[in-house]
Design an enzyme around this catalytic site. Structure first.
Site, PDB file in Angstrom:
ATOM      1  N   HIS A 133       0.797  -1.228   0.000  1.00 25.80           N
ATOM      2  CA  HIS A 133       0.000   0.000   0.000  1.00 25.80           C
ATOM      3  C   HIS A 133       0.836   1.289   0.000  1.00 25.80           C
ATOM      4  O   HIS A 133       0.518   2.254   0.688  1.00 25.80           O
ATOM      5  CB  HIS A 133      -0.970  -0.011   1.174  1.00 25.80           C
ATOM      6  N   HIS A 207      -9.690   2.024   0.505  1.00 21.81           N
ATOM      7  CA  HIS A 207      -9.625   0.820   1.334  1.00 21.81           C
ATOM      8  C   HIS A 207     -10.742   0.793   2.389  1.00 21.81           C
ATOM      9  O   HIS A 207     -10.486   0.536   3.565  1.00 21.81           O
ATOM     10  CB  HIS A 207      -8.251   0.740   2.005  1.00 21.81           C
ATOM     11  N   GLU A 344     -11.485  -3.686  -3.211  1.00 23.53           N
ATOM     12  CA  GLU A 344     -10.565  -2.614  -3.622  1.00 23.53           C
ATOM     13  C   GLU A 344     -10.333  -2.731  -5.126  1.00 23.53           C
ATOM     14  O   GLU A 344      -9.672  -3.657  -5.583  1.00 23.53           O
ATOM     15  CB  GLU A 344      -9.242  -2.776  -2.869  1.00 23.53           C
TER      16      GLU A 344
HETATM   17  C1  GLA Z   1      -5.207  -5.399   1.545  1.00 17.20           C
HETATM   18  C2  GLA Z   1      -4.292  -6.543   1.469  1.00 17.20           C
HETATM   19  C3  GLA Z   1      -4.418  -7.358   2.701  1.00 17.20           C
HETATM   20  C4  GLA Z   1      -4.167  -6.533   3.915  1.00 17.20           C
HETATM   21  C5  GLA Z   1      -5.063  -5.331   3.922  1.00 17.20           C
HETATM   22  C6  GLA Z   1      -4.728  -4.380   5.042  1.00 17.20           C
HETATM   23  O1  GLA Z   1      -6.497  -5.766   1.370  1.00 17.20           O
HETATM   24  O2  GLA Z   1      -4.501  -7.330   0.325  1.00 17.20           O
HETATM   25  O3  GLA Z   1      -3.515  -8.421   2.663  1.00 17.20           O
HETATM   26  O4  GLA Z   1      -2.829  -6.117   3.944  1.00 17.20           O
HETATM   27  O5  GLA Z   1      -4.965  -4.641   2.719  1.00 17.20           O
HETATM   28  O6  GLA Z   1      -4.670  -5.009   6.256  1.00 17.20           O
END
Ligand code: GLA
Length: 379
Positions: A133, A207, A344
């Site tokens: 991220h 997110h 997402e």
């Molecule tokens: C995304 C990732 C997950 C996790 C979340 C945050 O969805 O794919 O693996 O890291 O973000 O916790």
């Protein structure tokens, strides 16, 4: 008008408005603005976007975080359908990206590095040996500037951020604009725009953690999910795509017909075991690159239905596998494992290292655009 036609009409109107960047109106964020605290010495605000049909989004310019999203249930009763905190302090303390804008690169980049035009770039390894991220202080943790001049007819909030050349290891000065709009037809539209002064890579998403039933008090396993996706990108133990684009047929990742999130989540399936649940990128069925439906979620008790429409090629469906009850969020609710799901919209994880995936390169002179619409109804 069908939901599809309404969305497409809305989309065309939205594009015209957003590219204009500003209008002659002077007011901003109908519904109001109030102080939400201070970050990095800058005051940040909480903006309320409200329509006439009971839908309301509260968004802060810290991380562009959607703090609450109120949507009526089948009896017209309003309820908050996203996880998060009551106050800024929670977001500053610890957050698994609740409601935030994620960038420069949503999801993972393997081994925290990539090459572009023959040059290697090193990133922060903030998820084992990988980048997650966007790095350590990414788009979810910075103060965005509010474009107070942007005030179209629908309640909207336009946020801008200039990411410096080299920030979190990524090349190019990147100018990003994200526009949130609560539409008259009970949808939250998110539009992303970006330009760079040097070649770079980019993958933007939001997110939000959704629970359409009870704001995260109980698990989402009874929500019924449909994904408009016949393939997914299998992962390795670090949740990095192997490069394969595999059919979902015959696997617990097949949501082409609606089924409960919990129906197969404990299956002894290699992919589910690696992620401890669902945490994968699905390849959205599409021809062309317009706005298409990627997902539909229906929650039987509340009657709420959410559809996700996007111009992106992929969608990460994540079942809150890392939530473990240690986070106490809004209204004192301790968020247990699988208290929410994320959808997402995105380019595929690790695309900068995978030439076979759709490109995430943004070159100078180009404008990156992306639109995602979360639309709500009841049944
Ligand atoms: C995304 C990732 C997950 C996790 C979340 C945050 O969805 O794919 O693996 O890291 O973000 O916790």
């Amino acid at each position: 008008m069908t939901q599809t036609a309404a969305l497409l009409g809305m989309y065309a109107a939205a594009l015209a408005l957003s590219f204009a960047g500003c209008t002659s109106h002077t007011s901003s964020a109908p519904g109001g603005k109030k102080s939400f605290g201070t970050v990095d010495g800058k005051e940040v605000f909480l903006y309320t976007l409200r329509n006439a049909h009971g839908m309301e989004a509260r968004i802060t310019n810290y991380g562009g975080i959607i703090v609450s999203l109120i949507v009526p249930d089948k009896n017209g009763k309003p309820g908050d359908i996203v996880l998060g905190y009551d106050s800024l302090a929670g977001y500053l303390r610890t957050t698994p990206y609740f409601g935030a804008i994620v960038g420069r690169y949503a999801n993972r980049i393997g081994k925290a590095r990539f090459s572009l035009n023959g040059k290697e770039y090193a990133l922060a390894a903030n998820d084992g040996t990988n980048t997650l991220h966007g790095g350590l202080k990414a788009f979810d943790k910075v103060v965005w500037t509010v474009d107070e001049t942007y005030a179209p007819a629908e309640p909207s909030l336009a946020l801008t951020y200039v990411s410096k050349d080299g920030e979190e290891g990524f090349p190019g000065t990147l100018k990003v604009r994200v526009v949130y709009t609560v539409t008259d037809s009970n949808a939250l539209r998110i539009e992303y725009f970006a330009t760079s002064d040097a070649p770079t890579v980019l993958n933007l998403t939001n997110h939000s953690y959704f629970n359409l039933a009870d704001s995260g008090r109980t698990a989402v396993l009874g929500h019924e999910l449909l994904l408009d996706a016949g393939r997914f990108t299998p992962i390795d133990a670090g949740l990095i795509p192997t490069g394969e684009m595999r059919s979902v047929a015959g696997t617990p990742l097949d949501f082409r017909t609606s089924s409960q999130i919990g129906a197969r989540i404990e299956a002894k399936d290699e992919q589910l075991l690696l992620a401890r649940g669902y945490d994968h990128n699905w390849i959205i069925d599409r021809t062309g690159n317009g706005l298409v439906r990627a997902a539909r979620v229906a929650e039987p008790k509340s009657g709420r239905v959410m559809e996700v429409w996007t111009t992106e090629p992929g969608i990460q469906f994540y079942t809150g596998n890392f939530l473990d009850g240690t986070i106490t969020g809004k209204n004192g609710v301790a968020y247990q494992r699988r208290a929410a799901f994320c959808l997402e919209t995105q380019h595929f994880p690790d695309s900068p290292n995978r030439p076979e995936f759709p490109t995430t390169v943004l070159n100078p002179g180009e404008t990156f655009t992306s639109t995602t619409v979360y639309s709500f109804a009841t049944q």
